[in-house]
Design a protein around this motif. Structure first.
Motif, PDB file in Angstrom:
ATOM      1  N   GLN A 239     -13.655   2.224   7.170  1.00 50.24           N
ATOM      2  CA  GLN A 239     -12.582   1.944   6.202  1.00 50.24           C
ATOM      3  C   GLN A 239     -12.617   2.945   5.052  1.00 50.24           C
ATOM      4  N   GLY A 240     -13.837   3.319   4.624  1.00 47.72           N
ATOM      5  CA  GLY A 240     -13.961   4.284   3.531  1.00 47.72           C
ATOM      6  C   GLY A 240     -13.450   5.655   3.906  1.00 47.72           C
ATOM      7  N   LEU A 241     -13.754   6.086   5.144  1.00 49.46           N
ATOM      8  CA  LEU A 241     -13.271   7.395   5.596  1.00 49.46           C
ATOM      9  C   LEU A 241     -11.753   7.397   5.733  1.00 49.46           C
ATOM     10  N   LEU A 242     -11.193   6.275   6.170  1.00 47.71           N
ATOM     11  CA  LEU A 242      -9.726   6.169   6.238  1.00 47.71           C
ATOM     12  C   LEU A 242      -9.123   6.251   4.845  1.00 47.71           C
ATOM     13  N   ALA A 243      -9.731   5.559   3.891  1.00 41.82           N
ATOM     14  CA  ALA A 243      -9.234   5.612   2.510  1.00 41.82           C
ATOM     15  C   ALA A 243      -9.341   7.024   1.951  1.00 41.82           C
TER      16      ALA A 243
ATOM     17  N   THR B 282     -25.502   7.010   9.564  1.00 42.67           N
ATOM     18  CA  THR B 282     -25.626   8.381   9.044  1.00 42.67           C
ATOM     19  C   THR B 282     -25.324   8.348   7.541  1.00 42.67           C
ATOM     20  N   PRO B 283     -26.295   7.969   6.733  1.00 46.41           N
ATOM     21  CA  PRO B 283     -26.052   7.867   5.291  1.00 46.41           C
ATOM     22  C   PRO B 283     -25.621   9.189   4.656  1.00 46.41           C
ATOM     23  N   LEU B 284     -26.022  10.308   5.275  1.00 48.14           N
ATOM     24  CA  LEU B 284     -25.639  11.611   4.730  1.00 48.14           C
ATOM     25  C   LEU B 284     -24.119  11.727   4.628  1.00 48.14           C
ATOM     26  N   ILE B 285     -23.419  11.297   5.678  1.00 47.35           N
ATOM     27  CA  ILE B 285     -21.954  11.377   5.671  1.00 47.35           C
ATOM     28  C   ILE B 285     -21.383  10.507   4.566  1.00 47.35           C
ATOM     29  N   ASN B 286     -21.932   9.312   4.410  1.00 46.63           N
ATOM     30  CA  ASN B 286     -21.429   8.409   3.366  1.00 46.63           C
ATOM     31  C   ASN B 286     -21.575   9.021   1.981  1.00 46.63           C
ATOM     32  N   TYR B 287     -22.747   9.596   1.709  1.00 44.58           N
ATOM     33  CA  TYR B 287     -22.978  10.142   0.373  1.00 44.58           C
ATOM     34  C   TYR B 287     -22.131  11.400   0.131  1.00 44.58           C
ATOM     35  N   LEU B 288     -22.013  12.242   1.142  1.00 44.61           N
ATOM     36  CA  LEU B 288     -21.185  13.442   0.972  1.00 44.61           C
ATOM     37  C   LEU B 288     -19.716  13.067   0.757  1.00 44.61           C
TER      38      LEU B 288
ATOM     39  N   ARG C 127     -11.158   3.501  -3.781  1.00 46.43           N
ATOM     40  CA  ARG C 127     -11.527   2.610  -2.674  1.00 46.43           C
ATOM     41  C   ARG C 127     -12.489   3.314  -1.710  1.00 46.43           C
ATOM     42  N   ALA C 128     -12.219   4.556  -1.431  1.00 48.81           N
ATOM     43  CA  ALA C 128     -13.095   5.308  -0.532  1.00 48.81           C
ATOM     44  C   ALA C 128     -14.509   5.380  -1.098  1.00 48.81           C
TER      45      ALA C 128
END
Length: 411
Positions: A91-95, A117-123, A103-104
């Motif tokens: 949902q975050g990547l879509l936002a 993959t926390p790296l993707i989330n933080y980046l 929201r993202a």
């Protein structure tokens, strides 16, 4: 079923033995503990001991099973948390793709600890924070990204440099990229980002040193590389000429400009645009002789309308010889409008007014150039033929204006 039968048989056997024991000798057990005294029949005490043993065994088995059940519950809870993290990450990547930055950032950062993959989330959280202008949060998310995944220094550094570049924080981006290049000297994307930073900082010297590597590894299309290299050396020649102009007028030293020309790669020393830049700078600094010599040598093996036009403007030490050189070129190119214009200019420098007008008129018939028209009109005016001068200008103005064919009053 067999297990139950065995248990029942064992119980009957024990019960029978105990019954025999009761008939044979009851005995007794006496236990003294402080002020307390416990006395009981031996067989009853033995039965109590067996019961206590069985209860303890049951408690241990129950505890083990309870522990196993708690692990299963914990595993289920962990799986549930991971599923929620994956869902929130999606949902975050879509936002983020939709441009809903707050929201993202909220969804991605909250799911980071449980994400696969926390790296993707933080980046991605850093990207969303950048879009909202929160640069402190950007730095924090990048730090967390680095800590979350070992070996992510390059990925985090590139993201940081991109965000710094997008935010016009050029000095910070340069520092980040220099650090990354020390770690990975030949990384293609790092070099391309460095190219952009040098170009925007107008650091032409550093860019000139990076260009051979870009060309060697074909990191840019050939046409783009040629254009970039031409721009780089044009600006370096301009900077060197400007530095010389700041010197006292009577003691200008052109050595830095000449030395820079010697540093040019072979491709640029054969490039007519760069040659014209260098010759023009020499002429503007008062060294027309060297400019004329350079142009004549180049034109001997490589014809260029751009360079012949400049040759007609350069004030060589011997204008008569300069005119003769250009007239020899005319033998092979009798209908070259640019060469005829240059010959007209050189004829003026030799004060050959009639020849100059003839060259200008011939050039104008081949190509209606504003410069040729201006030269011819100026010459006619100074030769006392004002009517021809004005008529030439008016006729050309009417032709170039694109006016519709309309009735006009008769004079």
């Amino acid at each position: 079923m067999m297990r139950v039968v065995l248990i029942l048989l064992a119980a009957l056997l024990i019960g029978g033995l105990l019954s025999l024991g009761f008939q044979y000798d009851t005995g007794y057990i006496r236990i003294s503990l402080g002020p307390y005294l416990v006395e009981t029949n031996f067989w009853v005490g033995l039965l109590l001991l067996l019961m206590i043993t069985l209860v303890l065994q049951f408690i241990l088995v129950f505890a083990r099973r309870l522990k196993g059940g708690t692990g299963a519950i914990t595993g289920w809870l962990n799986q549930s948390a991971e599923r929620r993290a994956r869902r929130r990450t999606t949902q975050g990547l879509l936002a983020l793709a939709e441009g809903n930055w707050p929201r993202a950032r909220k969804l991605l950062s909250s799911a980071a600890e449980r994400a696969d993959t926390p790296l993707i989330n933080y980046l991605a959280s850093a990207q969303a924070s950048f879009e909202t202008g929160d640069h402190d949060a950007v730095d924090e998310y990048l730090r967390q990204a680095l800590e979350s995944t070992p070996g992510s220094e390059l990925a985090v550094g590139i993201t940081q440099a991109q965000l710094q570049l997008a935010g016009n924080r050029l000095e910070q981006a340069l520092a980040t990229l220099i650090r990354l290049r020390k770690q990975s000297p030949h990384h293609p994307f790092v070099m391309k980002l460095l190219k952009s930073v040098y170009q925007r900082l107008e650091d032409w010297r550093e860019l000139s040193e990076l260009l051979p590597e870009l060309r060697k590894r074909s990191l840019l299309p050939a046409e783009e590389l040629d254009s970039l290299e031409r721009e780089t050396w044009h600006n370096l020649l301009q900077q060197a000429a400007d530095d010389i102009r700041r010197q006292p007028a009577g003691s200008r030293d052109l050595t830095p400009l000449v030395r820079l020309w010697d540093e040019l790669p072979g491709s640029m020393r054969r490039d007519e645009v760069t040659i014209a830049d260098y010759a023009r700078q020499l002429s503007s600094l008062g060294d027309d002789d060297q400019a004329e010599t350079l142009l004549r040598k180049v034109m001997r093996n490589h014809w260029s309308d751009r360079l012949v036009s400049l040759y007609g403007r350069v004030k060589g030490a011997k204008p008569d010889e300069q005119l003769l050189v250009a007239e020899r070129w005319l033998q092979d190119r009798p209908n070259n409008a640019e060469l005829l214009l240059a010959l007209g200019s050189l004829s003026l420098r030799n004060e050959l007014w009639g020849k100059a007008r003839e060259y200008f008129e011939t050039s104008l018939r081949l190509r209606r150039s504003p410069e040729t028209l201006a030269e011819l009109s100026r010459l006619n005016a100074h030769m006392g033929d004002q009517d021809t001068s004005q008529r030439t200008l008016v006729q050309n103005l009417l032709k170039e204006s694109g006016l519709p064919d309309l009735p006009m009053p008769k004079a």
